[in-house]
Design an enzyme around this catalytic site. Sequence first.
Site, mmCIF file in Angstrom:
data_model
loop_
_atom_site.group_PDB
_atom_site.id
_atom_site.type_symbol
_atom_site.label_atom_id
_atom_site.label_comp_id
_atom_site.label_asym_id
_atom_site.label_seq_id
_atom_site.Cartn_x
_atom_site.Cartn_y
_atom_site.Cartn_z
ATOM 1 N N CYS A 4 -7.321 -2.669 -4.876
ATOM 2 C CA CYS A 4 -7.118 -2.543 -3.772
ATOM 3 C C CYS A 4 -7.190 -4.805 -3.012
ATOM 4 C CB CYS A 4 -8.096 -2.065 -1.971
ATOM 5 S SG CYS A 4 -8.075 -3.066 -0.621
ATOM 6 N N CYS A 7 -11.102 -5.037 -1.294
ATOM 7 C CA CYS A 7 -11.767 -4.880 -2.196
ATOM 8 C C CYS A 7 -12.203 -6.660 -3.156
ATOM 9 C CB CYS A 7 -11.877 -3.485 -2.896
ATOM 10 S SG CYS A 7 -12.398 -2.896 -1.450
ATOM 11 N N ASP A 30 -6.098 -15.603 6.993
ATOM 12 C CA ASP A 30 -4.651 -15.256 6.528
ATOM 13 C C ASP A 30 -4.029 -15.879 5.440
ATOM 14 O OD1 ASP A 30 -2.759 -12.180 7.159
ATOM 15 O OD2 ASP A 30 -2.459 -13.705 6.365
ATOM 16 N N HIS A 46 -14.840 -0.827 1.599
ATOM 17 C CA HIS A 46 -13.988 0.145 1.599
ATOM 18 C C HIS A 46 -13.437 1.288 2.876
ATOM 19 C CE1 HIS A 46 -9.159 0.305 0.271
ATOM 20 N NE2 HIS A 46 -9.351 1.601 0.933
ATOM 21 N N ASN A 87 -3.755 -2.920 13.132
ATOM 22 C CA ASN A 87 -1.921 -1.766 12.517
ATOM 23 C C ASN A 87 -2.947 -1.795 12.145
ATOM 24 O OD1 ASN A 87 -0.763 -4.456 13.343
ATOM 25 N ND2 ASN A 87 -0.749 -5.564 11.815
ATOM 26 N N GLY A 93 2.622 -1.189 11.384
ATOM 27 C CA GLY A 93 2.961 -2.180 10.282
ATOM 28 C C GLY A 93 1.512 -2.555 9.338
ATOM 29 N N HIS A 98 -6.863 -1.097 3.551
ATOM 30 C CA HIS A 98 -8.307 -1.285 3.720
ATOM 31 C C HIS A 98 -8.435 -1.860 5.395
ATOM 32 C CE1 HIS A 98 -12.188 -3.044 1.622
ATOM 33 N NE2 HIS A 98 -11.970 -3.427 3.494
ATOM 34 N N HIS A 100 -8.769 -3.748 8.502
ATOM 35 C CA HIS A 100 -9.198 -5.573 8.994
ATOM 36 C C HIS A 100 -8.673 -5.579 10.010
ATOM 37 C CE1 HIS A 100 -4.956 -4.868 6.916
ATOM 38 N NE2 HIS A 100 -4.053 -5.265 7.570
ATOM 39 N N HIS A 102 -6.980 -8.469 12.451
ATOM 40 C CA HIS A 102 -6.455 -9.595 12.628
ATOM 41 C C HIS A 102 -6.548 -10.417 13.972
ATOM 42 C CE1 HIS A 102 -2.851 -8.695 10.395
ATOM 43 N NE2 HIS A 102 -3.247 -7.015 10.528
HETATM 44 P P1 5GP Z 1 -1.303 -5.403 7.864
HETATM 45 O O1 5GP Z 1 0.286 -5.495 7.510
HETATM 46 O O2 5GP Z 1 -1.770 -5.002 6.694
HETATM 47 O O3 5GP Z 1 -2.078 -5.720 9.198
HETATM 48 O O4 5GP Z 1 -1.374 -7.175 6.859
HETATM 49 C C1 5GP Z 1 -2.312 -7.057 5.921
HETATM 50 C C2 5GP Z 1 -2.150 -9.239 6.112
HETATM 51 O O5 5GP Z 1 -3.552 -9.217 4.744
HETATM 52 C C3 5GP Z 1 -0.566 -9.732 6.147
HETATM 53 O O6 5GP Z 1 -1.242 -10.761 7.424
HETATM 54 C C4 5GP Z 1 -1.197 -10.695 4.849
HETATM 55 O O7 5GP Z 1 -0.328 -11.868 4.572
HETATM 56 C C5 5GP Z 1 -2.197 -11.119 4.410
HETATM 57 N N1 5GP Z 1 -2.653 -10.818 2.678
HETATM 58 C C6 5GP Z 1 -1.599 -9.853 2.608
HETATM 59 N N2 5GP Z 1 -2.728 -10.347 0.826
HETATM 60 C C7 5GP Z 1 -3.423 -11.552 1.025
HETATM 61 C C8 5GP Z 1 -4.471 -12.115 0.157
HETATM 62 O O8 5GP Z 1 -4.936 -11.843 -1.407
HETATM 63 N N3 5GP Z 1 -5.113 -12.983 0.502
HETATM 64 C C9 5GP Z 1 -5.254 -13.287 2.678
HETATM 65 N N4 5GP Z 1 -5.934 -14.217 2.744
HETATM 66 N N5 5GP Z 1 -4.462 -12.750 2.663
HETATM 67 C C10 5GP Z 1 -3.800 -11.571 2.505
HETATM 68 ZN ZN ZN Z 2 -10.189 -2.085 -0.414
#
Ligand code: 5GP
Ligand code: ZN
Length: 114
Positions: A4, A7, A30, A46, A87, A93, A98, A100, A102
Amino acid sequence: MPDCVFCKIVAGAIPSQRVYEDDQVLAIRDINPQAPVHVLLLPKRHIASVLEITERHDVLLRRIVLAAGAIAQQEGIAERGFRLLTNTGPDGGQAVAHLHFHLLGGRKMEWPPG
Ligand code: 5GP
Ligand code: ZN
């Protein structure tokens, strides 16, 4: 370690720009920001999504919300406003499974979202 990306970020195996952390919560910038301020707040342990939240997570959720407000103040977006969202699943989306949140700000957000 679970396979992950978040993680791995928590463990330090993938580098990140940390803006806040305590024993349960990590906040990072991000990697692909969608606004001048784009911070992700996540539990260190996680949890796949908001669907896995139970009453046992009340401290965790409070910490995330309080940290989001404090980061918004710190980043100078509290007065004009910001968006705090999670999301969930394919239609929501969610790309990283994991939990999170925004924190987005520094520009006018659209409504309804795309
Ligand atoms: P989701 O689409 O799952 O709501 O958001 C995932 C977010 O994680 C995206 O905005 C993406 O840019 C961010 N993200 C994905 N991989 C990484 C990473 O390795 N480092 C950081 N800082 N952000 C990441
Ligand atoms: Zn995780």
